[in-house]
Motif scaffolding. Structure first.
Motif, PDB file in Angstrom:
ATOM      1  N   GLN A 158       0.824  -1.215   0.000  1.00  0.00           N
ATOM      2  CA  GLN A 158       0.000   0.000   0.000  1.00  0.00           C
ATOM      3  C   GLN A 158       0.860   1.269   0.000  1.00  0.00           C
ATOM      4  OE1 GLN A 158      -3.413   0.131  -0.111  1.00  0.00           O
ATOM      5  NE2 GLN A 158      -3.708  -2.085  -0.075  1.00  0.00           N
ATOM      6  N   ILE A 186       3.688   1.691 -12.092  1.00  0.00           N
ATOM      7  CA  ILE A 186       3.506   0.850 -10.907  1.00  0.00           C
ATOM      8  C   ILE A 186       2.078   0.307 -10.874  1.00  0.00           C
ATOM      9  CG2 ILE A 186       3.398   0.845  -8.386  1.00  0.00           C
ATOM     10  CD1 ILE A 186       5.765   2.744  -8.377  1.00  0.00           C
ATOM     11  N   PHE A 187       1.966  -0.993 -10.705  1.00  0.00           N
ATOM     12  CA  PHE A 187       0.652  -1.623 -10.654  1.00  0.00           C
ATOM     13  C   PHE A 187       0.529  -2.413  -9.362  1.00  0.00           C
ATOM     14  CE2 PHE A 187      -2.155  -5.232 -11.164  1.00  0.00           C
ATOM     15  CZ  PHE A 187      -3.261  -4.686 -11.801  1.00  0.00           C
ATOM     16  N   LEU A 188      -0.600  -2.212  -8.676  1.00  0.00           N
ATOM     17  CA  LEU A 188      -0.873  -3.007  -7.474  1.00  0.00           C
ATOM     18  C   LEU A 188      -2.073  -3.910  -7.749  1.00  0.00           C
ATOM     19  CD1 LEU A 188      -0.632  -3.719  -4.435  1.00  0.00           C
ATOM     20  CD2 LEU A 188      -2.041  -1.715  -3.940  1.00  0.00           C
ATOM     21  N   GLY A 189      -1.843  -5.209  -7.641  1.00  0.00           N
ATOM     22  CA  GLY A 189      -2.956  -6.150  -7.686  1.00  0.00           C
ATOM     23  C   GLY A 189      -3.507  -6.263  -6.275  1.00  0.00           C
ATOM     24  N   PHE A 190      -4.772  -5.870  -6.102  1.00  0.00           N
ATOM     25  CA  PHE A 190      -5.311  -5.753  -4.749  1.00  0.00           C
ATOM     26  C   PHE A 190      -5.669  -7.103  -4.138  1.00  0.00           C
ATOM     27  CE2 PHE A 190      -5.709  -1.510  -6.290  1.00  0.00           C
ATOM     28  CZ  PHE A 190      -5.731  -0.684  -5.175  1.00  0.00           C
ATOM     29  N   LEU A 193      -2.244  -3.271 -18.843  1.00  0.00           N
ATOM     30  CA  LEU A 193      -1.498  -2.046 -18.527  1.00  0.00           C
ATOM     31  C   LEU A 193       0.020  -2.235 -18.673  1.00  0.00           C
ATOM     32  CD1 LEU A 193      -3.634  -0.861 -15.474  1.00  0.00           C
ATOM     33  CD2 LEU A 193      -3.539   0.190 -17.728  1.00  0.00           C
ATOM     34  N   ASN A 207      -9.472 -10.832 -12.784  1.00  0.00           N
ATOM     35  CA  ASN A 207      -9.688  -9.496 -13.332  1.00  0.00           C
ATOM     36  C   ASN A 207      -8.492  -8.585 -13.031  1.00  0.00           C
ATOM     37  OD1 ASN A 207     -11.385  -7.793 -14.819  1.00  0.00           O
ATOM     38  ND2 ASN A 207     -12.224  -6.858 -12.951  1.00  0.00           N
ATOM     39  N   GLU A 208      -7.910  -8.759 -11.844  1.00  0.00           N
ATOM     40  CA  GLU A 208      -6.710  -7.985 -11.514  1.00  0.00           C
ATOM     41  C   GLU A 208      -5.573  -8.330 -12.484  1.00  0.00           C
ATOM     42  OE1 GLU A 208      -8.365  -5.788  -9.344  1.00  0.00           O
ATOM     43  OE2 GLU A 208      -6.395  -5.659  -8.407  1.00  0.00           O
ATOM     44  N   GLN A 242      -6.150  -6.750 -15.802  1.00  0.00           N
ATOM     45  CA  GLN A 242      -5.773  -5.327 -15.798  1.00  0.00           C
ATOM     46  C   GLN A 242      -4.262  -5.182 -15.903  1.00  0.00           C
ATOM     47  OE1 GLN A 242      -7.578  -3.332 -12.475  1.00  0.00           O
ATOM     48  NE2 GLN A 242      -9.632  -3.869 -13.105  1.00  0.00           N
ATOM     49  N   ALA A 273       0.961   5.233 -10.772  1.00  0.00           N
ATOM     50  CA  ALA A 273       0.405   4.230 -11.688  1.00  0.00           C
ATOM     51  C   ALA A 273       0.822   4.519 -13.127  1.00  0.00           C
ATOM     52  CB  ALA A 273      -1.118   4.203 -11.562  1.00  0.00           C
ATOM     53  N   ASN A 315     -15.900  -5.698 -11.067  1.00  0.00           N
ATOM     54  CA  ASN A 315     -15.931  -6.662  -9.961  1.00  0.00           C
ATOM     55  C   ASN A 315     -17.322  -6.883  -9.367  1.00  0.00           C
ATOM     56  OD1 ASN A 315     -13.123  -7.194  -9.996  1.00  0.00           O
ATOM     57  ND2 ASN A 315     -12.747  -5.285  -8.893  1.00  0.00           N
ATOM     58  N   ALA A 367       2.126   1.895  -3.419  1.00  0.00           N
ATOM     59  CA  ALA A 367       1.073   2.391  -4.309  1.00  0.00           C
ATOM     60  C   ALA A 367       0.603   3.789  -3.925  1.00  0.00           C
ATOM     61  CB  ALA A 367      -0.108   1.423  -4.307  1.00  0.00           C
ATOM     62  N   PRO A 407     -10.093  -6.709  -4.276  1.00  0.00           N
ATOM     63  CA  PRO A 407     -10.500  -5.750  -5.322  1.00  0.00           C
ATOM     64  C   PRO A 407     -11.918  -5.231  -5.043  1.00  0.00           C
ATOM     65  CG  PRO A 407      -9.562  -7.733  -6.285  1.00  0.00           C
ATOM     66  CD  PRO A 407      -9.788  -8.025  -4.834  1.00  0.00           C
ATOM     67  N   VAL A 408     -12.084  -3.924  -5.153  1.00  0.00           N
ATOM     68  CA  VAL A 408     -13.336  -3.291  -4.762  1.00  0.00           C
ATOM     69  C   VAL A 408     -14.364  -3.392  -5.899  1.00  0.00           C
ATOM     70  CG1 VAL A 408     -12.617  -1.012  -5.570  1.00  0.00           C
ATOM     71  CG2 VAL A 408     -14.204  -1.189  -3.667  1.00  0.00           C
TER      72      VAL A 408
END
Lengths: 482, 253
Positions: B48, B83-87, B165, B157-158, B161, B79, B146, B51, B90-91
């Motif tokens: 976190q 930089i990519f964060l796979g959560f 990207l 889905n993450e 993405q 981003a 989501n 990100a 995911p919300v």
């Protein structure tokens, strides 16, 4: 007081007492309201006697009425004697002569909304002949409508040209005595639109006040009447996404729709009047009565509205489902930001058998705005088989705004099926962070989430209107987060 | 191989709670790092903070990304810089089309890089190709982000993405948790497909399981907010055998 229109001059001259400057081309009555003012309005428009009588009856009843106080709205008391009830359109000489004379802030907003260049001039009130000649476009439309037998004209023209239709339908959906603001409108209405679609005709184009030949400012007390005869179909677009220049603070419009057997009326509104500054100063008060009467069997009336403007909104587009199997729909997106207040919703009155109604209301509040959904579903004893589905969702942005829901249901028939769903949600910090982590700015993320929330309503709008409405929402919520 | 991410003496926490206590980590491009550790050791906090989540406060230390001070940038700027964060969770964003979000994200990055925006046709072609690589039904493109997805669908889905990207530094926060074996294999295949000399991947994970399918170059074990031990993939197997207590005791002793 005298009823003689020849007294007009003395009335007009009264403005001198208030220090007004006379200008031969401007043609306004001084502030104040009494029977002479109503006679003067009627005389200016060369109205037939029946119209004047109708106005006077409305006025006399209005005097006995009280301004409603039940809405969840707070505003200073309106002094009805401070308002001028008749102002002819400005002459071209008083208008900005080109876009260079228009407030740059207004132009910036047009830019954000993606309004085409030639429309910007018209919207900003630039003198038309200084910009472009719209007559040829309008003439083409007029011919097409004439060929189909469709009547689409200013209300005042309809009073002169089609008095039998006006006599038959005016006030038949919203009676003169209906409510305080409708009675006031009935007494003093300035102008508006009249539409008649003959039997079995499918109107060849979407009707918009935009294309009406006499598109001059119809003023603060607009009156619209649309009659769809048996088996006909019409889609009507009201308003515009661009902020309109307007100097009148109080607006009290009345819209009446009549759908006869198998007829269908789709009425779409985008309302974006000045909401006032961040402290709420100077915004428009919008008290509107809109009602549709599904008078014939299997008729359908559909209201779709996107409301983002005005300081105060008091508006409940409704359907009277009189004919058997008739259908009423209400799709609404209302946005309130800063100090805006809106008390809006709908009424679905089920009278005929097997009548169906659908309500989808999406309210978005930001800033310190207050918004209420107020809806009534009434099923009368004879309306067996009536069905209603209502969905009311509120989205809050920030901590200082409020959303309120007042659903009323009066069900007098045991066979009725009524469903009501309501949700209140917030744009969560997690949603925003998720979007930002994907490279999307906070503002774009808010727009995206809000547009997603409104999708069910936007998809009811005619295509180009929907695109404009989305852009409008983004502009309305600018600065709402962060 | 160039220096992608360099973290020195990082102290960070949420509210009054201090979670990271002097963490050091260097990640070079082309490398895959696994960060393991017991619950509460600070794995997700690290993800976190990189990100840029506003709830996490950095009290000391530095984070540099491609030679720049990463902490200076807003989350969206990070981003767009790759930089990519796979959560981990995911919300859901109801009503917002999955394709719409993805296209907006892709175009935000392309604009940042001075590239023309991708049009709807190109985008759909690209998205369909990536989805078929991941074994995802194209119908997911038209669903809300989501919205009503199962746990496995959200994680896929993450990865979708990420694949779209093409980040330079991808951090996957417990992307393997709660996945059945098929979903785990699909996610691993997605990660392996992105393995590239110009890209670094950091897998934050609790279990060794994912590492059977994605072979890391380095494994780090976090304990009490700093890296207690680093090694190659054999460290992960050792951990699996001996448990996290072993690291804690070793760190204490």
């Amino acid at each position: 007081m005298s009823t003689d229109p020849s007294n007009l001059d003395s009335l007009v001259n009264r403005r001198y007492e208030h220090g007004f400057v006379t200008d031969i081309e401007t043609d306004s009555l001084p502030p104040g309201l009494d029977e002479d003012v109503i006679r003067a309005i009627s005389a200016r428009k060369n109205e037939p006697e029946f119209m004047l009588e109708w106005r006077l009856k409305a006025y006399r009843h209005w005097l006995t009425m009280q301004e409603p106080e039940w809405a969840h709205l707070h505003y200073p008391k309106i002094d009805y004697q401070e308002i001028s009830y008749f102002a002819a359109p400005k002459s071209d000489k008083d208008k900005p002569q080109s876009l260079a004379d228009v407030d740059p802030k207004l132009l910036e907003t047009y830019d954000k909304l993606g309004i085409p260049l030639h429309e910007r001039a018209r919207l900003a009130g630039v003198a038309v002949d200084a910009v472009f000649d719209s007559v040829s476009v309008a003439t083409t439309f007029k011919e097409k409508l004439n060929d189909a037998g469709v009547i689409f004209c200013p209300f005042s023209e309809a009073v002169m040209e089609h008095p039998e239709l006006i006599k038959k339908y005016l006030g038949s959906v919203v009676p003169r005595r209906d409510n305080y603001f409708a009675a006031l409108n009935s007494a003093v209405f300035s102008d508006g639109s009249f539409v008649y679609i003959p039997k079995g005709v499918r109107c060849p184009m979407e009707l918009s006040t935009y294309f009406r030949i006499n598109a001059a400012n119809t003023g603060q007390f607009e009156r619209t009447l649309i009659v769809a005869d048996e088996g006909s179909h019409v889609s009507y677009l009201e308003g515009c996404t661009a902020p309109m220049r307007d100097e009148n603070q109080l607006h009290a419009a009345v819209v009446e729709l009549v759908a006869l057997k198998d007829a269908e009326i789709k009425y779409s509104t985008v309302q974006n009047w000045y909401p006032g500054d961040e402290e709420g100063k100077g915004g428009i008060y919008n008290f509107v009565t809109k009602r549709g009467d599904c008078r014939g069997a299997s008729s359908k009336i559909s209201w779709t509205q996107v409301e983002t403007g005005s300081a105060i909104t008091w508006k409940y587009p409704s359907c009277i489902l009189r004919g058997e199997n008739s259908v009423g729909e209400f799709y609404s997106v209302a946005v309130t930001n800063n100090m805006q207040q809106a008390d809006t919703g709908t009424k679905m009155i089920h009278i005929g058998r097997n009548t169906t109604s659908t309500i989808v209301s999406k309210g978005i509040s930001a800033g310190r705005a207050q918004q209420s959904y107020r809806g009534l579903v009434r099923v009368l004893p004879q309306a067996s088989g009536a069905r209603n589905h209502a969905q009311c969702d509120s989205l809050l942005i920030g901590k200082e705004c409020g959303a309120h829901t007042f659903p009323y249901m009066e069900i007098k028939n045991p066979t009725a099926k009524i469903e009501h769903e309501a949700t209140t949600s917030k744009i969560s910090a997690d949603q925003l962070f998720y979007c930002r982590q994907r490279g999307i700015s906070e503002e774009d993320a808010v727009n995206m989430i809000v547009n997603g929330f409104c999708k069910d309503v936007f998809k009811q709008l005619p295509m180009e209107f929907a695109v404009e409405a989305q852009a409008l929402l983004n502009v309305s919520l600018e600065g709402a987060v962060g | 191989m160039s220096n992608m991410l360099e973290i020195n003496n990082l102290h960070a926490g949420i509210g009054e709670t201090q979670i990271l206590n002097g963490l050091d980590l260097t990640v070079n491009s082309g490398e895959i790092h696994a960060i393991m550790g017991p619950n509460g050791s600070g794995k997700s906090t690290l993800a976190q903070v990189i990100a840029g989540h506003a709830d996490y406060r950095v009290s000391a230390g530095t984070v540099s990304y491609k030679g720049e001070d990463l902490l200076e940038y807003e989350p969206e700027e990070r981003a767009r810089r790759g930089i990519f964060l796979g959560f981990q969770y995911p919300v859901e964003i109801p009503g917002v089309n999955n394709a719409y979000l993805l296209k907006a994200a892709l175009n935000a990055k392309r604009r940042h890089n001075g590239l023309a925006e991708i049009d709807a046709f190109e985008f759909l072609q690209l998205a369909r190709k990536k989805m078929s690589d991941l074994g995802m039904d194209p119908v997911f493109l038209n669903r809300g982000v989501n919205e009503g997805f199962s746990g496995g669908e959200k994680k896929r889905n993450e990865i979708l993405q990420m694949a779209m990207l093409e980040p330079e530094l991808a951090i996957l926060d417990e992307t393997d948790s709660g996945l059945d074996i098929d979903a785990l294999k699909a996610v691993a295949a997605g990660v392996n497909a992105l393995r590239d000399p110009a890209r670094a991947i950091v897998l934050v994970t609790h279990y060794q399981r994912l590492l059977d399918y994605v072979e890391p170059d380095f494994v780090h074990v976090l304990s009490d907010g700093k890296i207690a031990r680093s090694g190659d993939k054999s460290l992960a197997l050792e951990l699996e055998e001996k448990g996290y207590e072993w690291i804690r005791e070793a760190a204490a002793g």
